[in-house]
Design a protein around this motif. Structure first.
Motif, short mmCIF file in Angstrom:
data_model
loop_
_atom_site.label_atom_id
_atom_site.label_comp_id
_atom_site.label_asym_id
_atom_site.label_seq_id
_atom_site.Cartn_x
_atom_site.Cartn_y
_atom_site.Cartn_z
N GLY A 73 37.25 62.84 25.84
CA GLY A 73 37.42 63.46 24.53
C GLY A 73 38.30 64.69 24.55
N LEU A 74 39.18 64.77 25.54
CA LEU A 74 40.08 65.92 25.68
C LEU A 74 41.47 65.54 25.21
CD1 LEU A 74 38.92 67.00 29.26
CD2 LEU A 74 38.24 68.01 27.09
N PRO A 75 42.32 66.53 24.89
CA PRO A 75 43.69 66.22 24.44
C PRO A 75 44.49 65.56 25.55
CG PRO A 75 43.42 68.58 24.83
CD PRO A 75 42.05 67.98 24.89
N THR A 76 45.41 64.68 25.16
CA THR A 76 46.24 63.98 26.15
C THR A 76 47.68 64.50 26.17
OG1 THR A 76 46.73 62.26 24.51
CG2 THR A 76 44.87 61.87 25.99
N ASP A 77 48.08 65.23 25.14
CA ASP A 77 49.42 65.82 25.10
C ASP A 77 49.32 67.24 25.67
OD1 ASP A 77 52.03 66.41 24.65
OD2 ASP A 77 51.85 66.64 22.49
N VAL A 78 49.38 67.34 26.99
CA VAL A 78 49.03 68.61 27.64
C VAL A 78 50.19 69.26 28.37
CG1 VAL A 78 46.61 67.98 27.89
CG2 VAL A 78 48.22 67.35 29.69
N VAL A 79 51.39 68.70 28.30
CA VAL A 79 52.53 69.31 29.00
C VAL A 79 52.77 70.72 28.46
CG1 VAL A 79 55.02 69.20 29.36
CG2 VAL A 79 53.64 67.13 29.56
N GLY A 80 52.86 71.67 29.38
CA GLY A 80 53.10 73.06 28.99
C GLY A 80 51.84 73.84 28.69
N GLN A 81 50.69 73.17 28.66
CA GLN A 81 49.44 73.87 28.36
C GLN A 81 48.78 74.38 29.64
OE1 GLN A 81 46.71 72.26 25.47
NE2 GLN A 81 48.21 70.78 24.75
N LEU A 83 46.11 74.80 32.33
CA LEU A 83 45.12 73.87 32.86
C LEU A 83 43.71 74.25 32.44
CD1 LEU A 83 44.52 71.46 34.88
CD2 LEU A 83 44.20 73.24 36.61
N PHE A 84 43.43 75.55 32.41
CA PHE A 84 42.08 76.01 32.12
C PHE A 84 41.78 76.03 30.63
CE2 PHE A 84 43.28 77.57 36.27
CZ PHE A 84 42.17 77.23 37.02
N ASP A 85 42.81 75.88 29.79
CA ASP A 85 42.58 75.67 28.37
C ASP A 85 42.27 74.20 28.10
OD1 ASP A 85 43.05 78.33 27.83
OD2 ASP A 85 45.16 78.04 27.35
N VAL A 86 42.94 73.31 28.84
CA VAL A 86 42.70 71.88 28.68
C VAL A 86 41.31 71.51 29.19
CG1 VAL A 86 43.48 69.56 29.32
CG2 VAL A 86 45.15 71.38 28.86
N PHE A 87 40.92 72.13 30.33
CA PHE A 87 39.61 71.85 30.94
C PHE A 87 38.78 73.13 30.96
CE2 PHE A 87 42.60 68.88 32.97
CZ PHE A 87 42.01 67.67 32.61
N PRO A 88 38.23 73.52 29.84
CA PRO A 88 37.50 74.80 29.76
C PRO A 88 36.23 74.82 30.61
CG PRO A 88 37.17 73.51 27.76
CD PRO A 88 38.24 72.81 28.54
N PHE A 89 35.76 73.66 31.06
CA PHE A 89 34.53 73.62 31.85
C PHE A 89 34.78 73.84 33.34
CE2 PHE A 89 36.09 69.31 30.94
CZ PHE A 89 36.39 68.87 32.22
N LEU A 90 36.04 74.01 33.75
CA LEU A 90 36.33 74.24 35.16
C LEU A 90 35.77 75.59 35.60
CD1 LEU A 90 40.04 73.00 35.52
CD2 LEU A 90 37.96 71.86 36.31
N PRO A 91 35.09 75.65 36.76
CA PRO A 91 34.55 76.93 37.24
C PRO A 91 35.67 77.88 37.66
CG PRO A 91 34.20 75.18 38.87
CD PRO A 91 34.71 74.51 37.63
N ASP A 92 35.34 79.16 37.72
CA ASP A 92 36.34 80.19 38.00
C ASP A 92 36.98 80.04 39.37
OD1 ASP A 92 35.84 81.29 35.53
OD2 ASP A 92 34.41 82.79 36.29
N HIS A 93 36.23 79.50 40.34
CA HIS A 93 36.78 79.45 41.70
C HIS A 93 37.95 78.47 41.82
CE1 HIS A 93 35.11 75.52 42.88
NE2 HIS A 93 34.06 75.86 42.15
N ILE A 94 38.13 77.59 40.83
CA ILE A 94 39.25 76.65 40.87
C ILE A 94 40.58 77.40 40.84
CG2 ILE A 94 40.39 74.73 39.69
CD1 ILE A 94 37.83 73.94 41.02
N ARG A 95 40.63 78.46 40.03
CA ARG A 95 41.85 79.26 39.93
C ARG A 95 42.20 79.86 41.29
NH1 ARG A 95 44.21 81.33 35.33
NH2 ARG A 95 42.32 80.84 34.14
N GLU A 96 41.16 80.33 42.00
CA GLU A 96 41.39 80.91 43.32
C GLU A 96 41.88 79.85 44.31
OE1 GLU A 96 41.34 84.08 44.00
OE2 GLU A 96 40.85 84.45 41.89
#
Length: 353
Positions: A73-81, A83-96
């Motif tokens: 149920g997430l957007p599929t037109d994601v070029v330029g967006q 990553l953490f806006d597209v997948f808001p449920f990703l934990p903080d450590h992913i960025r690290e």
């Protein structure tokens, strides 16, 4: 423009511009051919794949990634967006983790559990740095949904009967190892190893279905003993392994080795997946990007890539930076109107002159 006599300077300038346009179109056709090649390759992979830059914005993705987003149920037109806006449920450590891959150029494989729509999703994510001119410019991410596999693994610990049902019906190859010998496997394992029956696999060691040495130079027999000991000590081990079939065909496998109890005895369970095509697709993507970068960077003419929706520049090659007098990072802050007047203005100017 003169009607008679030799061409004047304006005629020569127009002819030169036409030649440059033809060269740019030829270069664009070559790039389009390469894009079709790597796009068809990565779209054939069942796992979701995407690349992001240092700003965490998604640059490219394959069809499986788009389907996965749609299923969640997430957007599929994601070029330029982001990553953490597209997948808001990703934990903080992913960025690290992404920062580590960017800074150190290391390949990182992790397992994540997330709650999406009230359901738990378990994914195995492999982050691969894509290096250009000795520097990591972007990260290729391969996302494999292992929710079913993880749930199956947890189920076998509570019910031997349920385990056998899942064991037999799993589409992945599942093997049981006691000591250093196979004691059971499912039909998927028989097919994966290129065998005719289960009996051909039983009582053999994994190293007997492997080349003498692994790609990293380790002796296969010594490596399997070390991994078996590690799994027994830690409960699980996850690694890549090079196997060989009876016909001599070698293939790379992703192996999740776990310690399980079977009738009161600790043994090893292996879930084995052929990742040959996945690795080939990743290599093809990197090779295609390197070819694109070579054509783009060493072109004799200035070249710019722009976002067709926003008309802002994504990148410019060294020649265009030289021609326009901008640094590469400055080019990426500009748009088409900043450096190129409307076509009508150019024609009017030529007529006035």
């Amino acid at each position: 423009m003169k009607e008679d006599g030799p061409p004047d300077a304006r005629d020569l300038e127009i002819q030169s511009l036409r030649e440059k346009v033809s060269q740019l179109e030829a270069a664009r056709e070559r790039l389009d051919e390469q894009n079709v090649l790597y796009r068809s390759t990565i779209d054939a992979v069942a796992d979701g794949m995407h690349t992001i830059g240092p700003d965490y914005r998604i640059q490219l993705f394959n069809s499986s990634f788009a389907r996965w987003c749609e299923e969640l149920g997430l957007p599929t037109d994601v070029v330029g967006q982001d990553l953490f806006d597209v997948f808001p449920f990703l934990p903080d450590h992913i960025r690290e983790e992404y920062r580590e891959v960017m800074e150190n150029g290391t390949i990182l494989t992790t397992e994540e559990r997330s709650i999406v729509g009230g359901e738990e999703i378990v994914t195995e994510t492999r982050k691969i740095p894509l290096v250009e001119d000795g520097k990591v410019e972007r990260v290729l991410t391969i996302v494999h949904n292992i929710t079913e596999h993880k749930h199956a693994e947890e189920a076998v610990r509570t019910s031997e009967a349920r385990y056998r049902a899942l064991f037999e019906s799993s589409r992945d190859a599942v093997v049981l190892v006691d000591g250093l010998s196979f004691i059971d496997c499912n039909d998927a394992a028989v097919q994966l190893y290129g065998l005719a029956t289960r009996d051909e696999l039983l009582n053999r060691a994994p190293s007997e279905l492997s080349p003498p040495t692994q790609p990293d130079g380790r002796d296969s027999h010594e490596a399997e003993m070390a991994l078996a000991n590690e799994t027994m000590a830690n409960g699980a081990a996850h690694f890549e392994w090079r196997h060989v079939r009876p016909d001599g065909t070698e293939f790379d496998a992703d192996v999740l080795l776990s310690q399980v109890d079977l009738k009161g005895k600790s043994i090893l369970q292996g879930v084995v997946r052929d990742i040959t095509e996945q690795k080939r697709a990743a290599a093809a993507l990197q090779e295609s990007e390197q070819r694109f970068r070579a054509i783009f960077d060493y072109a004799a003419d200035g070249m710019l890539l722009a976002d067709p929706e926003t008309m802002t520049f994504v990148m410019g090659n060294p020649k265009i930076c030289e021609m326009l007098g901008y640094a590469p990072d400055e080019i990426e802050t500009l748009g088409v109107p900043d450096v190129h007047p409307p076509a009508g203005d150019v024609v009017d100017q030529l007529v006035d002159d």
